[in-house]
Design a protein around this motif. Structure first.
Motif, PDB file in Angstrom:
ATOM      1  N   VAL A   4      42.035   8.961  75.544  1.00  0.00           N
ATOM      2  CA  VAL A   4      42.674   9.904  74.625  1.00  0.00           C
ATOM      3  C   VAL A   4      44.184   9.765  74.727  1.00  0.00           C
ATOM      4  O   VAL A   4      44.755   9.812  75.821  1.00  0.00           O
ATOM      5  CB  VAL A   4      42.271  11.356  74.952  1.00  0.00           C
ATOM      6  N   THR A  43      41.746  11.174  64.604  1.00  0.00           N
ATOM      7  CA  THR A  43      41.107  12.339  63.989  1.00  0.00           C
ATOM      8  C   THR A  43      41.988  12.930  62.892  1.00  0.00           C
ATOM      9  O   THR A  43      43.198  12.719  62.854  1.00  0.00           O
ATOM     10  CB  THR A  43      40.825  13.426  65.040  1.00  0.00           C
ATOM     11  N   PHE A  74      42.062   8.226  69.701  1.00  0.00           N
ATOM     12  CA  PHE A  74      41.029   7.866  70.675  1.00  0.00           C
ATOM     13  C   PHE A  74      40.792   6.354  70.654  1.00  0.00           C
ATOM     14  O   PHE A  74      40.804   5.731  69.592  1.00  0.00           O
ATOM     15  CB  PHE A  74      39.713   8.575  70.350  1.00  0.00           C
ATOM     16  N   GLY A 126      45.229  13.519  68.476  1.00  0.00           N
ATOM     17  CA  GLY A 126      43.861  13.029  68.619  1.00  0.00           C
ATOM     18  C   GLY A 126      43.701  11.562  68.287  1.00  0.00           C
ATOM     19  O   GLY A 126      43.040  11.202  67.311  1.00  0.00           O
ATOM     20  N   ASP A 175      45.952  13.553  62.819  1.00  0.00           N
ATOM     21  CA  ASP A 175      46.300  14.469  63.894  1.00  0.00           C
ATOM     22  C   ASP A 175      46.851  13.627  65.039  1.00  0.00           C
ATOM     23  O   ASP A 175      46.094  12.961  65.745  1.00  0.00           O
ATOM     24  CB  ASP A 175      45.057  15.237  64.366  1.00  0.00           C
ATOM     25  N   THR A 208      42.151  11.184  79.612  1.00  0.00           N
ATOM     26  CA  THR A 208      43.479  11.225  79.017  1.00  0.00           C
ATOM     27  C   THR A 208      44.303  10.079  79.589  1.00  0.00           C
ATOM     28  O   THR A 208      44.315   9.853  80.804  1.00  0.00           O
ATOM     29  CB  THR A 208      44.170  12.567  79.336  1.00  0.00           C
ATOM     30  N   ASN A 257      47.786  11.385  73.190  1.00  0.00           N
ATOM     31  CA  ASN A 257      48.434  12.470  72.458  1.00  0.00           C
ATOM     32  C   ASN A 257      49.870  12.042  72.192  1.00  0.00           C
ATOM     33  O   ASN A 257      50.722  12.073  73.075  1.00  0.00           O
ATOM     34  CB  ASN A 257      48.394  13.766  73.276  1.00  0.00           C
ATOM     35  N   ASN A 262      35.537  15.259  64.702  1.00  0.00           N
ATOM     36  CA  ASN A 262      36.783  15.884  65.131  1.00  0.00           C
ATOM     37  C   ASN A 262      36.877  15.838  66.654  1.00  0.00           C
ATOM     38  O   ASN A 262      35.969  15.355  67.341  1.00  0.00           O
ATOM     39  CB  ASN A 262      36.897  17.317  64.606  1.00  0.00           C
ATOM     40  N   LYS A 263      37.975  16.344  67.195  1.00  0.00           N
ATOM     41  CA  LYS A 263      38.193  16.273  68.630  1.00  0.00           C
ATOM     42  C   LYS A 263      37.112  17.023  69.403  1.00  0.00           C
ATOM     43  O   LYS A 263      36.627  16.536  70.431  1.00  0.00           O
ATOM     44  CB  LYS A 263      39.571  16.825  68.981  1.00  0.00           C
ATOM     45  N   ARG A 264      36.730  18.190  68.933  1.00  0.00           N
ATOM     46  CA  ARG A 264      35.718  18.981  69.625  1.00  0.00           C
ATOM     47  C   ARG A 264      34.406  18.216  69.716  1.00  0.00           C
ATOM     48  O   ARG A 264      33.748  18.206  70.768  1.00  0.00           O
ATOM     49  CB  ARG A 264      35.518  20.314  68.890  1.00  0.00           C
TER      50      ARG A 264
END
Length: 359
Positions: free
Chosen positions: A304, A330, A276, A274, A271, A34, A306, A15-17
């Motif tokens: 990244v 993600t 990447f 997210g 998502d 980003t 968004n 996941n992103k975390r």
């Protein structure tokens, strides 16, 4: 719920975390950035294909110049009733397919060995006429250069008719020779043309051959022409329509095009905040992107995207995907929550069924 969550529910990847935890800012070994306009400009590197000056400046081969290995056709007329070369009463003698030997000479009866290589058919005609004039009065000679194996190129790969072709007047340039071989047999947009000339090598995009006339170079004897499909690829993983290694379908490929090429984002799992792009970035580009000068060797970079931001789609449209990239999307937090609830409800249902059987 905590017990179910700790069991490790199935998912398509980190996941992103967990990805951000791999940043150098958190004692990881990857730079996480980003994507913005500056990053897009610094990383917009497309493979540079083209021919060197040595290829471009080479003059066109004279198709009328005779070379060792060529095949000639000769017709000789003699102004006598009893000719030297032909039968009585025959005005002309035809010598078909006279091969120029490795030393560049041909043999003509009563004229002997005559040097043909380096001469044009017209010059050779005059030489033979002068030699025969001593043996027979006022001879008339016609010399034609046939399609021999003196000056040839080989055309292989994704071409309609692979083979060895002579360099003739209509096929002295690259585009003409490709047409002579039937044209490319793959999508023109991803076709690459490589020329091997001795120790020299040059490669161009097939489409550039017609968009830039200076790339339509003159061919040389023993040139090798290789037509092949673009071998660049990227890997798509996570919540996308397809998880696979995917070949480029265009000369340049943006992040949004790469996502579209694999079926887009999964509407039930992805998502959009997210997206990447994992890449090993050359030190030169990594230093430029990070505004540093101390990095050496390839650097692990994570870009990244968004897509929900006001300019997120534009950023994804402008960000260039390169050979070997990994595009990872993600899963939405809701997906894991949904999986957890399904596991809990499934557990409760199973427990209820067991209790009912016990009664």
């Amino acid at each position: 719920m905590a017990v179910v969550g700790s069991c490790g529910l199935p998912r398509s990847g980190p996941n992103k975390r967990e990805i951000f935890a791999g940043s150098v800012l958190k004692k990881g070994d990857a730079f996480v950035l980003t994507v913005n306009d500056r990053v897009t400009r610094q990383t917009a590197v497309v493979p540079a294909l083209g021919f060197s000056k040595a290829f471009k400046n080479a003059g066109t081969v004279g198709s009328d110049t005779i070379r060792a290995g060529d095949t000639l056709g000769l017709t000789i007329w003699e102004n006598v009733s009893d000719p030297l070369l032909g039968a009585a009463g025959t005005p002309a003698t035809v010598l078909e397919e006279v091969q120029v030997d490795g030393s560049g000479f041909i043999f003509i009866p009563y004229a002997g060995r005559v040097r043909a290589a380096g001469n044009s058919p017209e010059a050779l005609r005059r030489i033979i006429t002068q030699k025969l004039d001593k043996q027979t009065p006022d001879p008339q000679v016609l010399v034609t250069r046939l399609a021999g194996d003196g000056a040839t190129v080989s055309v292989v790969g994704s071409i309609s008719a692979q083979g060895v072709y002579p360099i003739e007047r209509p096929t002295r340039t690259l585009s003409a020779m490709l047409a002579r071989a039937g044209g490319v047999s793959i999508e023109p947009e991803i076709a690459q043309i490589t020329i091997l000339r001795g120790k020299q090598r040059g490669k161009i995009w097939f489409q550039d051959l017609y968009e830039h006339p200076e790339l339509d170079i003159a061919l040389r004897n023993k040139d090798r022409i290789l037509v092949e499909k673009d071998t660049r690829s990227f890997t798509a993983l996570g919540a996308t329509g397809t998880q696979n290694r995917v070949h480029f379908e265009t000369q340049t490929l943006s992040a949004i095009e790469a996502i579209a090429q694999v079926g887009g984002l999964s509407t039930s799992a992805a998502d959009p905040t997210g997206v990447f792009v994992f890449r090993n970035e050359p030190a030169e580009i990594a230093n430029a992107v990070l505004n540093r000068k101390d990095l050496k060797g390839p650097q692990r970079m994570i870009y990244v995207l968004n897509l929900t931001e006001p300019n997120g789609m534009f950023q994804a449209r402008d960000f260039v995907i390169r050979d070997g990239d990994t595009v990872y999307v993600t899963e939405a937090p809701f997906v894991q929550w949904s999986k957890t609830m399904s596991a809990v409800m499934g557990t409760l249902t199973s427990a209820g069924s067991i209790s009912a059987l016990a009664e």
